[in-house]
Structure formats: structure tokens, C-alpha cells
Design a protein around this motif. Structure first.
Motif, PDB file in Angstrom:
ATOM      1  N   PHE A   1      56.978  11.292  21.779  1.00  0.00           N
ATOM      2  CA  PHE A   1      55.898  12.171  22.211  1.00  0.00           C
ATOM      3  C   PHE A   1      55.420  13.010  21.029  1.00  0.00           C
ATOM      4  O   PHE A   1      56.221  13.415  20.196  1.00  0.00           O
ATOM      5  CB  PHE A   1      56.377  13.132  23.312  1.00  0.00           C
ATOM      6  N   PRO A   2      54.124  13.301  20.977  1.00  0.00           N
ATOM      7  CA  PRO A   2      53.623  14.238  19.968  1.00  0.00           C
ATOM      8  C   PRO A   2      53.876  15.668  20.438  1.00  0.00           C
ATOM      9  O   PRO A   2      54.357  15.895  21.556  1.00  0.00           O
ATOM     10  CB  PRO A   2      52.122  13.936  19.946  1.00  0.00           C
ATOM     11  N   THR A   3      53.567  16.645  19.596  1.00  0.00           N
ATOM     12  CA  THR A   3      53.653  18.042  20.007  1.00  0.00           C
ATOM     13  C   THR A   3      52.702  18.266  21.182  1.00  0.00           C
ATOM     14  O   THR A   3      51.578  17.793  21.176  1.00  0.00           O
ATOM     15  CB  THR A   3      53.269  18.977  18.849  1.00  0.00           C
ATOM     16  N   LYS A   4      53.192  18.988  22.200  1.00  0.00           N
ATOM     17  CA  LYS A   4      52.372  19.176  23.402  1.00  0.00           C
ATOM     18  C   LYS A   4      52.553  20.588  23.942  1.00  0.00           C
ATOM     19  O   LYS A   4      53.664  21.118  23.977  1.00  0.00           O
ATOM     20  CB  LYS A   4      52.782  18.158  24.471  1.00  0.00           C
ATOM     21  N   ASN A   5      51.429  21.200  24.354  1.00  0.00           N
ATOM     22  CA  ASN A   5      51.459  22.547  24.936  1.00  0.00           C
ATOM     23  C   ASN A   5      51.329  22.474  26.447  1.00  0.00           C
ATOM     24  O   ASN A   5      50.533  21.700  26.978  1.00  0.00           O
ATOM     25  CB  ASN A   5      50.307  23.389  24.374  1.00  0.00           C
ATOM     26  N   TYR A   6      52.118  23.285  27.130  1.00  0.00           N
ATOM     27  CA  TYR A   6      52.047  23.414  28.593  1.00  0.00           C
ATOM     28  C   TYR A   6      51.858  24.900  28.882  1.00  0.00           C
ATOM     29  O   TYR A   6      52.838  25.640  28.966  1.00  0.00           O
ATOM     30  CB  TYR A   6      53.328  22.904  29.252  1.00  0.00           C
ATOM     31  N   GLY A   7      50.612  25.320  28.992  1.00  0.00           N
ATOM     32  CA  GLY A   7      50.372  26.746  29.153  1.00  0.00           C
ATOM     33  C   GLY A   7      50.868  27.463  27.909  1.00  0.00           C
ATOM     34  O   GLY A   7      50.456  27.163  26.802  1.00  0.00           O
ATOM     35  N   ASP A   8      51.803  28.400  28.066  1.00  0.00           N
ATOM     36  CA  ASP A   8      52.358  29.117  26.916  1.00  0.00           C
ATOM     37  C   ASP A   8      53.700  28.542  26.475  1.00  0.00           C
ATOM     38  O   ASP A   8      54.446  29.185  25.723  1.00  0.00           O
ATOM     39  CB  ASP A   8      52.504  30.603  27.246  1.00  0.00           C
TER      40      ASP A   8
END
Length: 221
Positions: free
Chosen positions: A125-132
Motif C-alpha cells: 500500500f502507498p501512504t494513505k490518510n484517513y481523516g487525521d
């Protein structure tokens, strides 16, 4: 005399260069060991959902999100009492065929006839944001859903602890989910993925991101 002084000077330069190289090597080894330990613990604490659309057409992307929504609702229902990642994975494995049927029914209801391939394994997986909350690039256990040719854009979320939110535009991660994730990580590890204000923490996340991306490039775990 000049030759003697010249040799001493070169000797000192050689020692300085050697010590500098050894210091660099030591720092690099320490950084890699730190990143490996933190990345492994973060990876071992979450179970992700990965949905791949048939293509990048607007229709196929819209279908991907509808399948995602239905899978998340089902996963949240069957895993609401899961106390660990391992329990969530086992629950998903025991219901793997049901996941496929939900995806196929959604596809049929939307007027398509794509096939669906469901896999549970360890994927990159690449870097991923989930909200904060931000997860660095690396390898994670996940439920992967391939729709049709699976040549379209991907969608990711974390199914355990449940960081998935159907209304993606809100960017709101439930506090209960954050608490579950925090309980599974050390204080520093949780700070790395949740605190974007501390410069020291941001640097550590960049380390995880850098080595994680290079890990993906080399294909090494």
C-alpha cells in the motif's frame, strides 16, 4: 619534514573520513531498525480493505464506491464484536464467499455483469490518510476486492480497527476506532500516525514513508 607533515595531514583526513562514514553507517542502520520495528507493529495492528475498480470510467468508479459501501456495512456488522485484528481476519475469511456475493449482487443491481475476485492476504500500500490518521507506505494484511478487469483506480480503508467511513468527504474517523488503534500501538507509534503538528514526529513519519516507499520499489518486505 614536509613529507612527514603531509603524511600526518593525510592520515588525519583519512581517519576523519572513516569516522564520518562509520557514523553515517551506524545512523542508517539505527534508522532502518527503528523504521522496521515501528512499521511492523503498525502493519500488524490493522486489517485493510482494498477495492479495485474495473476501469477509470465514471460508471465503473461509481460502481466501485457502491460495492465499497455495501462491503463496509457488512464488515462492520459481522466484526462489531471483534477484539483483535486476528479475530477480524478470521471472521472475514469465514465470510469470504458472502463478501463476493454482496459485491456480485451490487454489480447485478446496477446493471453490470462483471465478475469479482476476493483475496485475503498481505499486500503493498502507498501512504494513505484517513481523516487525521495517516498510515505510511508498506505491506499490510487486507481484504482485496477486484472488480472485473481490475484496471481502475483503487480505494483503501482500514476495516479493523474500523477507520472506514462511508461518507469519505467528511473525513471523520470515529473516536472509538482511534481508541482501539491507540490501544494496539505504543504512545510514540500512535503519535507518528496521528500528530501532524510536532516536527519531530513528522520527521519520524517521513522516515517511515521513505523506507516504506523504497521497500515497495525493491519488492522486499
Amino acid at each position: 619534514m614536509k613529507k612527514f607533515l603531509y603524511n600526518i595531514k593525510n592520515s588525519k583526513i583519512g581517519i576523519i573520513l572513516t569516522l564520518t562514514f562509520l557514523l553515517f553507517l551506524y545512523t542508517t542502520i539505527c534508522a532502518i531498525s527503528y523504521v522496521d520495528a515501528v512499521s511492523t507493529n503498525i502493519s500488524n495492528s490493522v486489517f485493510r480493505l482494498h477495492v479495485i475498480a474495473n476501469s477509470d470510467s465514471n460508471e465503473d468508479q461509481s460502481l466501485k464506491y457502491k460495492i465499497r459501501d455495501n462491503l463496509i456495512k457488512y464488515m462492520n456488522n459481522i466484526c462489531k464484536n471483534c477484539q483483535s485484528k486476528e479475530e477480524a481476519i478470521n471472521t472475514a475469511k469465514n465470510n469470504q464467499e458472502q463478501f463476493k456475493q454482496i459485491a456480485l449482487e451490487t454489480i447485478k443491481n446496477e446493471g453490470y455483469s462483471y465478475n469479482v475476485n476476493i483475496e485475503i492476504g498481505n499486500f503493498e500500500f502507498p501512504t494513505k490518510n484517513y481523516g487525521d490518521i495517516s498510515l505510511p507506505a508498506g505491506y499490510y494484511d487486507a481484504l482485496r476486492v477486484k472488480i472485473g478487469k481490475a484496471e481502475g483506480k483503487n480505494w483503501w480503508c482500514v476495516m479493523f480497527p474500523s477507520l472506514c467511513f462511508v461518507d469519505v468527504t467528511s473525513g471523520i474517523v470515529p473516536e472509538e476506532s482511534k481508541e482501539e488503534l491507540q490501544n494496539a500501538l505504543s504512545d510514540e507509534e500512535y503519535a507518528i500516525i496521528s500528530d501532524n503538528s510536532n516536527q519531530g514526529i513528522k520527521f519520524k513519519f517521513k522516515l517511515l514513508e521513505f523506507f516504506g516507499k523504497n521497500e515497495l520499489i525493491t519488492g522486499q518486505k
